[in-house]
Scaffold this motif. Sequence first.
Motif, PDB file in Angstrom:
ATOM      1  N   ASP A  19      45.601  36.640  46.006  1.00 27.10           N
ATOM      2  CA  ASP A  19      45.946  35.220  45.946  1.00 27.10           C
ATOM      3  C   ASP A  19      46.333  34.756  44.554  1.00 27.10           C
ATOM      4  O   ASP A  19      46.772  33.621  44.370  1.00 27.10           O
ATOM      5  CB  ASP A  19      44.750  34.371  46.424  1.00 27.10           C
ATOM      6  N   PRO A  78      48.293  34.080  41.099  1.00 26.99           N
ATOM      7  CA  PRO A  78      49.712  33.916  40.764  1.00 26.99           C
ATOM      8  C   PRO A  78      50.262  35.142  40.053  1.00 26.99           C
ATOM      9  O   PRO A  78      49.535  35.849  39.353  1.00 26.99           O
ATOM     10  CB  PRO A  78      49.714  32.683  39.841  1.00 26.99           C
ATOM     11  N   ARG A  79      51.547  35.364  40.222  1.00 31.04           N
ATOM     12  CA  ARG A  79      52.188  36.524  39.600  1.00 31.04           C
ATOM     13  C   ARG A  79      52.037  36.507  38.083  1.00 31.04           C
ATOM     14  O   ARG A  79      51.831  37.549  37.456  1.00 31.04           O
ATOM     15  CB  ARG A  79      53.672  36.550  39.988  1.00 31.04           C
ATOM     16  N   ARG A  80      52.122  35.327  37.498  1.00 31.72           N
ATOM     17  CA  ARG A  80      51.998  35.233  36.040  1.00 31.72           C
ATOM     18  C   ARG A  80      50.625  35.708  35.584  1.00 31.72           C
ATOM     19  O   ARG A  80      50.488  36.386  34.557  1.00 31.72           O
ATOM     20  CB  ARG A  80      52.229  33.792  35.592  1.00 31.72           C
ATOM     21  N   HIS A  81      49.592  35.372  36.365  1.00 34.86           N
ATOM     22  CA  HIS A  81      48.232  35.774  35.992  1.00 34.86           C
ATOM     23  C   HIS A  81      48.057  37.288  36.119  1.00 34.86           C
ATOM     24  O   HIS A  81      47.484  37.923  35.225  1.00 34.86           O
ATOM     25  CB  HIS A  81      47.217  35.049  36.878  1.00 34.86           C
ATOM     26  N   THR A  82      48.522  37.880  37.226  1.00 36.85           N
ATOM     27  CA  THR A  82      48.364  39.326  37.397  1.00 36.85           C
ATOM     28  C   THR A  82      49.139  40.090  36.332  1.00 36.85           C
ATOM     29  O   THR A  82      48.695  41.143  35.870  1.00 36.85           O
ATOM     30  CB  THR A  82      48.817  39.752  38.797  1.00 36.85           C
TER      31      THR A  82
END
Length: 299
Positions: A187, A189-193
């Motif tokens: 779940d 966000p792509r920026r966080h991963t």
Amino acid sequence: DDHRFGHGKAEPLAGIGQTLFIGASGMLLLFEAVPRLFKPVPVEQAGIGIVVMLISIALTLALVVFQRHVVRKTGSVAIDADSLHYTSDLLINASIILALLLSKYLGWHILDPVFAIGIAVYVLYPATRIARTSLDILMARELPDAERAQIEAICLQHPDVRGVHDIRTRSSGITRFIQLHLELDGDAPRRHTHAVAVAVAASIREAFPDAEIIIHQDPVLSGVKLIAEPWDLGEGGYQVGNFPPGWTEWNGKYRDAIRDYWSGKGGSIAELATRLTGSSDLYFSDGRRPYASINLLTA
């Protein structure tokens, strides 16, 4: 650069070349020394030989010390092989001096082939080690288990990493290549991963400064809500209620029941009640609860 991943293989190739040369020298030394065990030959011109050997030892020793220093800093297989070559020269020269002295002053001529055989054995054994190391690099052998365990531990230290798998490693020259898959919140966000992957790569690079690192980001879906769209795909294609446990579904039957009742098309009260209470006819038999139904009015 047309050989982006190939230059590192030149070094183990050079190491194998040096090993073959050293191995051939050791075998030749054995070939010459063994017969002299049975027929010792007196050594001539011992004085000149000793002077030449002392000069050779001094120069070679300086080179070997420098090479050992370079090997400790770089782990170079080619330089390690070359250092072995010159170390064998040192031993050969020292044995020659000793054999000359003992043969000239004590008449122990048999010590010349004895020392030669000992040097040959000493040289051949580490030559096989260097050859094995060179072949491991050429065949992309995995890094040692301890280093792979260290890489995994570094990954799991990050609080947002739920797991790591498919760690693949190899080395080429002094460079390590590390690839792995991080298991991250599905779940997130792509920026966080992406930020997590960058942070993990930086931590790995602190432990392995010369490493090239590729990290794949795999979402963990065990806690993610899976929603199916069971629309018509031809005859028998509408499969609402038939998805396995763990899935929720867009419930088109709920939509139809509400529309029919609201528009006065004669929808039954029983059908409406079933849909409003969670469509147990669709989800009860396989153990799913009413929350498996995603109720919609339009789509």
